[in-house]
Design an enzyme around this catalytic site. Structure first.
Site, PDB file in Angstrom:
ATOM      1  N   HIS A   1       0.829  -1.181   0.165  1.00 49.21           N
ATOM      2  CA  HIS A   1       0.111  -0.242  -0.304  1.00 49.21           C
ATOM      3  C   HIS A   1       0.509   1.123   0.513  1.00 49.21           C
ATOM      4  O   HIS A   1       1.578   1.941   1.289  1.00 49.21           O
ATOM      5  CB  HIS A   1      -1.676   0.181   1.068  1.00 49.21           C
ATOM      6  CG  HIS A   1      -2.318   1.559   1.373  1.00 49.21           C
ATOM      7  ND1 HIS A   1      -2.994   0.950   0.890  1.00 49.21           N
ATOM      8  CD2 HIS A   1      -1.261   2.658   1.928  1.00 49.21           C
ATOM      9  CE1 HIS A   1      -3.904   2.143   0.505  1.00 49.21           C
ATOM     10  NE2 HIS A   1      -3.211   3.152   1.683  1.00 49.21           N
TER      11      HIS A   1
ATOM     12  N   ASP B   1      -3.569 -10.465   0.656  1.00 49.04           N
ATOM     13  CA  ASP B   1      -1.776  -9.740   0.111  1.00 49.04           C
ATOM     14  C   ASP B   1      -2.710  -8.603  -0.804  1.00 49.04           C
ATOM     15  O   ASP B   1      -2.678  -9.326  -2.181  1.00 49.04           O
ATOM     16  CB  ASP B   1      -0.892  -9.811  -1.045  1.00 49.04           C
ATOM     17  CG  ASP B   1       0.195  -9.133  -1.232  1.00 49.04           C
ATOM     18  OD1 ASP B   1       0.309  -8.160  -1.116  1.00 49.04           O
ATOM     19  OD2 ASP B   1       1.311  -9.664  -2.478  1.00 49.04           O
TER      20      ASP B   1
ATOM     21  N   GLU C   1       0.745  -1.482   4.195  1.00 46.96           N
ATOM     22  CA  GLU C   1       0.761  -0.296   3.927  1.00 46.96           C
ATOM     23  C   GLU C   1       2.465   0.054   5.061  1.00 46.96           C
ATOM     24  O   GLU C   1       2.556  -0.267   6.570  1.00 46.96           O
ATOM     25  CB  GLU C   1       0.242   1.112   5.212  1.00 46.96           C
ATOM     26  CG  GLU C   1       0.206   2.334   4.916  1.00 46.96           C
ATOM     27  CD  GLU C   1      -0.356   3.635   5.268  1.00 46.96           C
ATOM     28  OE1 GLU C   1       0.392   4.433   4.175  1.00 46.96           O
ATOM     29  OE2 GLU C   1      -0.951   3.141   6.001  1.00 46.96           O
TER      30      GLU C   1
END
Length: 354
Positions: free
Chosen positions: A261, A313, A322
């Protein structure tokens, strides 16, 4: 950023020889200097002012675009004498003081500059809660004040900082983000696992230096070797020794997250896609794509698995996909400690063979 720089500086001073032996000390010092230069610029306009955020985070989060394409307002936020923010100010003071130790024998002028800024950055008491525009998790500023005072004492030798820390260590609010924990919360839990392992390894070194074999917790004695083994298990878990057999460090091992992310990683490079990617285009074309990111963010550690040790994932799952600088910063300290431990063990094994 300040917390990340402080952790990196701690690693650079605590494990200088180990990091130098691995030929990484220059790289680590360069990373620290990049961060401290940013903090110095944020404080250079006035001793009473510290810029704490660049950009309108609400507007920024509405767009999924590359840094090169960003066109959202670069709004500046700051703390001053009339709108103080002790939390970020004290954290910046800690970072600058810790970094000044790193550069003391390398660049004495720069070290002195960092220390001078560290002493002046936190003048006015007042919570950041009232003026914080975004990312405002709040637990009081007592822990940052103690953290800053300890690093200022180590950097300056001024007993006033030591007395402050000693006289206020009994504050009723526990700074539990540095506990020895294995699982704290579902969102980005590896930030707690990495910081815990770093602290435990430093603590085990302190016990060893004091010739204390462990600590008593109720009826259980935790020897220094048990403490180190537990910390190492956290590192091993992050690097793949877990139920998913997944390395949570991108680019490490044979199985790792491919949908980080991260805007820069998930969007094509300007070298491969020179046309501007608009705010909404990034979301509709790349953010929701099931394909791996076009750019591998080598070394980034993600938030990690959920409470059931499961991991999906998917870049839309920011709580677990993140990366953050402070996860990696704490991990540096853990790895440096284990490199040193590994070399010591190899020496002992060699001596035993002889």
């Amino acid at each position: 950023m300040a917390f990340s720089i402080c952790l990196l500086s701690w690693s650079a001073t605590e494990y200088r020889n180990q990091i130098n032996a691995a030929d990484q000390l220059i790289n680590l010092q360069a990373s620290i200097r990049w961060g401290t230069n940013f903090l110095l610029k944020a404080h250079n306009t006035s001793s009473n002012t510290l810029y704490t955020q660049v950009g309108d985070a609400n507007r920024d989060h509405q767009c999924w675009e590359r840094p090169e394409d960003m066109d959202t307002p670069p709004t500046l936020y700051k703390i001053t004498s009339s709108s103080p923010g002790t939390e970020p100010a004290a954290e910046a003071a800690a970072a600058l003081a810790a970094a000044s130790i790193v550069f003391k024998g390398v660049d004495s002028n720069y070290s002195a500059l960092l220390l001078n800024h560290s002493k002046s950055v936190d003048k006015y008491r007042g919570s950041y809660q009232g003026s914080c525009p975004f990312y405002c998790s709040y637990s009081g500023y007592q822990d940052e004040l103690l953290w800053g005072a300890v690093w200022l004492y180590k950097a300056s030798g001024d007993n006033a900082y030591l007395n402050y820390a000693s006289n206020n260590e009994g504050w009723s609010q526990a700074a539990n983000e540095f506990s020895g924990l294995l699982y704290t919360r579902d969102s980005s839990n590896l930030q707690y696992a990495t910081s815990a392992s770093m602290i435990l390894l430093v603590y085990s070194n302190i016990l060893t230096a004091a010739r204390v074999n462990g600590v008593q917790c109720g009826s259980v004695n935790f020897s220094t070797s048990k403490i180190k083994d537990f910390a190492k298990s956290q590192v091993d878990y992050i690097l793949g020794n877990n139920p998913m057999k997944m390395s949570y460090m991108v680019g490490f091992g044979s199985k790792y997250p491919t949908q980080l992310h991260h805007r820069g990683a998930s969007l094509p490079s300007i070298y491969n896609h020179s046309a501007k990617i608009g705010c909404n285009d990034g979301y509709s074309t790349w953010y929701t794509s099931s394909k791996p990111n076009p750019n591998t963010h080598v070394g980034a550690i993600v938030g990690g698995p959920n409470s059931n040790d499961q991991f999906t994932d998917s870049r839309t799952d920011y709580s677990h996909l993140e990366p953050t600088t402070y996860i990696n910063a704490a991990f540096v300290g853990s790895v440096a400690a284990l490199i040193g431990q590994s070399k010591e063990e190899n020496i002992l094994f060699t001596l035993a063979d002889v």
